[in-house]
Design an enzyme around this catalytic site. Sequence first.
Site, PDB file in Angstrom:
ATOM      1  N   SER A 193       3.963 -11.986  -3.958  1.00 14.62           N
ATOM      2  CA  SER A 193       3.149 -11.898  -5.185  1.00 14.62           C
ATOM      3  C   SER A 193       3.236 -10.497  -5.795  1.00 14.62           C
ATOM      4  O   SER A 193       3.250 -10.347  -7.019  1.00 14.62           O
ATOM      5  CB  SER A 193       1.695 -12.289  -4.919  1.00 14.62           C
ATOM      6  OG  SER A 193       1.042 -11.316  -4.141  1.00 14.62           O
ATOM      7  N   ASN A 194       3.330  -9.467  -4.951  1.00  7.03           N
ATOM      8  CA  ASN A 194       3.498  -8.114  -5.502  1.00  7.03           C
ATOM      9  C   ASN A 194       4.873  -7.949  -6.138  1.00  7.03           C
ATOM     10  O   ASN A 194       4.996  -7.340  -7.208  1.00  7.03           O
ATOM     11  CB  ASN A 194       3.295  -7.063  -4.403  1.00  7.03           C
ATOM     12  CG  ASN A 194       1.831  -6.802  -4.138  1.00  7.03           C
ATOM     13  OD1 ASN A 194       1.150  -6.170  -4.943  1.00  7.03           O
ATOM     14  ND2 ASN A 194       1.323  -7.323  -3.031  1.00  7.03           N
ATOM     15  N   ASN A 213       5.605   2.333  -0.126  1.00 11.84           N
ATOM     16  CA  ASN A 213       5.066   1.114   0.498  1.00 11.84           C
ATOM     17  C   ASN A 213       3.638   0.916   0.024  1.00 11.84           C
ATOM     18  O   ASN A 213       2.949   1.872  -0.330  1.00 11.84           O
ATOM     19  CB  ASN A 213       5.079   1.288   2.025  1.00 11.84           C
ATOM     20  CG  ASN A 213       4.509   0.076   2.744  1.00 11.84           C
ATOM     21  OD1 ASN A 213       4.831  -1.079   2.409  1.00 11.84           O
ATOM     22  ND2 ASN A 213       3.655   0.294   3.738  1.00 11.84           N
ATOM     23  N   HIS A 243       0.029  -0.675   1.451  1.00  7.97           N
ATOM     24  CA  HIS A 243      -0.645  -1.134   2.664  1.00  7.97           C
ATOM     25  C   HIS A 243      -2.024  -1.658   2.268  1.00  7.97           C
ATOM     26  O   HIS A 243      -2.735  -1.011   1.497  1.00  7.97           O
ATOM     27  CB  HIS A 243      -0.761   0.020   3.666  1.00  7.97           C
ATOM     28  CG  HIS A 243      -1.299  -0.425   4.980  1.00  7.97           C
ATOM     29  ND1 HIS A 243      -0.535  -1.132   5.899  1.00  7.97           N
ATOM     30  CD2 HIS A 243      -2.534  -0.319   5.521  1.00  7.97           C
ATOM     31  CE1 HIS A 243      -1.287  -1.423   6.951  1.00  7.97           C
ATOM     32  NE2 HIS A 243      -2.498  -0.939   6.748  1.00  7.97           N
ATOM     33  N   GLU A 299      -3.944  -4.759  -5.632  1.00 13.48           N
ATOM     34  CA  GLU A 299      -2.508  -4.464  -5.540  1.00 13.48           C
ATOM     35  C   GLU A 299      -1.800  -4.800  -6.844  1.00 13.48           C
ATOM     36  O   GLU A 299      -1.016  -4.011  -7.370  1.00 13.48           O
ATOM     37  CB  GLU A 299      -1.888  -5.245  -4.373  1.00 13.48           C
ATOM     38  CG  GLU A 299      -2.400  -4.763  -3.030  1.00 13.48           C
ATOM     39  CD  GLU A 299      -1.772  -5.459  -1.831  1.00 13.48           C
ATOM     40  OE1 GLU A 299      -1.724  -4.844  -0.761  1.00 13.48           O
ATOM     41  OE2 GLU A 299      -1.340  -6.627  -1.957  1.00 13.48           O
TER      42      GLU A 299
HETATM   43  C1  GAR Z   1       0.278  -7.339   0.717  1.00  9.83           C
HETATM   44  O1  GAR Z   1      -1.119  -7.450   0.808  1.00  9.83           O
HETATM   45  C2  GAR Z   1       0.744  -6.027   1.304  1.00  9.83           C
HETATM   46  O2  GAR Z   1      -0.174  -4.982   1.135  1.00  9.83           O
HETATM   47  C3  GAR Z   1       0.866  -6.375   2.760  1.00  9.83           C
HETATM   48  O3  GAR Z   1       1.436  -7.653   2.770  1.00  9.83           O
HETATM   49  C4  GAR Z   1       0.970  -8.372   1.623  1.00  9.83           C
HETATM   50  C5  GAR Z   1       2.156  -9.005   0.943  1.00  9.83           C
HETATM   51  O4  GAR Z   1       1.724  -9.886  -0.049  1.00  9.83           O
HETATM   52  N1  GAR Z   1       1.676  -5.429   3.451  1.00  9.83           N
HETATM   53  C6  GAR Z   1       1.427  -5.063   4.705  1.00  9.83           C
HETATM   54  O5  GAR Z   1       0.521  -5.527   5.369  1.00  9.83           O
HETATM   55  C7  GAR Z   1       2.383  -4.005   5.259  1.00  9.83           C
HETATM   56  N2  GAR Z   1       1.828  -3.381   6.403  1.00  9.83           N
HETATM   57  P1  GAR Z   1       2.756 -10.475  -1.101  1.00  9.83           P
HETATM   58  O6  GAR Z   1       3.934 -11.005  -0.305  1.00  9.83           O
HETATM   59  O7  GAR Z   1       2.015 -11.569  -1.783  1.00  9.83           O
HETATM   60  O8  GAR Z   1       3.148  -9.370  -2.022  1.00  9.83           O
END
Ligand code: GAR
Length: 202
Positions: free
Chosen positions: A15-16, A104, A106, A176
Amino acid sequence: MDFRHIAIFASGAGSNAKQIIEHFKFHTTIKVSLIVCNKQGAGVLKHAINHEVPTLFIEKERFFSGDGYVPQLFAASIDFIVLAGFLWKIPLSIIKAYPNKIINIHPALLPNYGGKGMYGTHVHTAVIDAGDNKSGISIHYVDEHYDNGDIIFQAYCDIEANDNPSTLADKIHLLEHQYYPNVVEKCIRNLGSKIKLAVTQL
Ligand code: GAR
């Protein structure tokens, strides 16, 4: 002016990655040019197809013990790397090739709740179990240790008594999506030098 080319590394739903791709879709100088993924069937691959962004599928041995796919990144003219839910540690080969050019996100307020195994719902469960009344997001430069590089930006949200790991994850995703694309843009405008941002600078 030539484009600055971003590679997004992602292992999950993406999603990001989707937000970042859409943010730069009509940008005149910055472009998402590659999605790097280590997981077959990951949701991020669908976003790549929908937005016609090329993908690079990576394998463990070459990533960690070989050239880290640096030649492929250079061949795609990648200037900047954005990790968005990417679960492997970044090898030294890539860190050396992209100094201060890897960031990154987090899903917690580092330095708390970071490190190996701290990703996604594990993070939110730990935060809820600790009884914290705030969580948030941390965007940071990437070095050879998990969740360790200098912090660029943080934003907070409140945790209510009825929140659980799933509702907290939703709040974190909103933050995010709201901030990550803008922070990426600021970093690329200052390419190669480290920056630290406040919410008011976005
Ligand atoms: C996000 O919340 C990101 O911050 C986290 O994984 C998710 C990915 O969501 N990352 C971590 O935990 C890294 N340590 P997405 O696939 O929907 O973007």
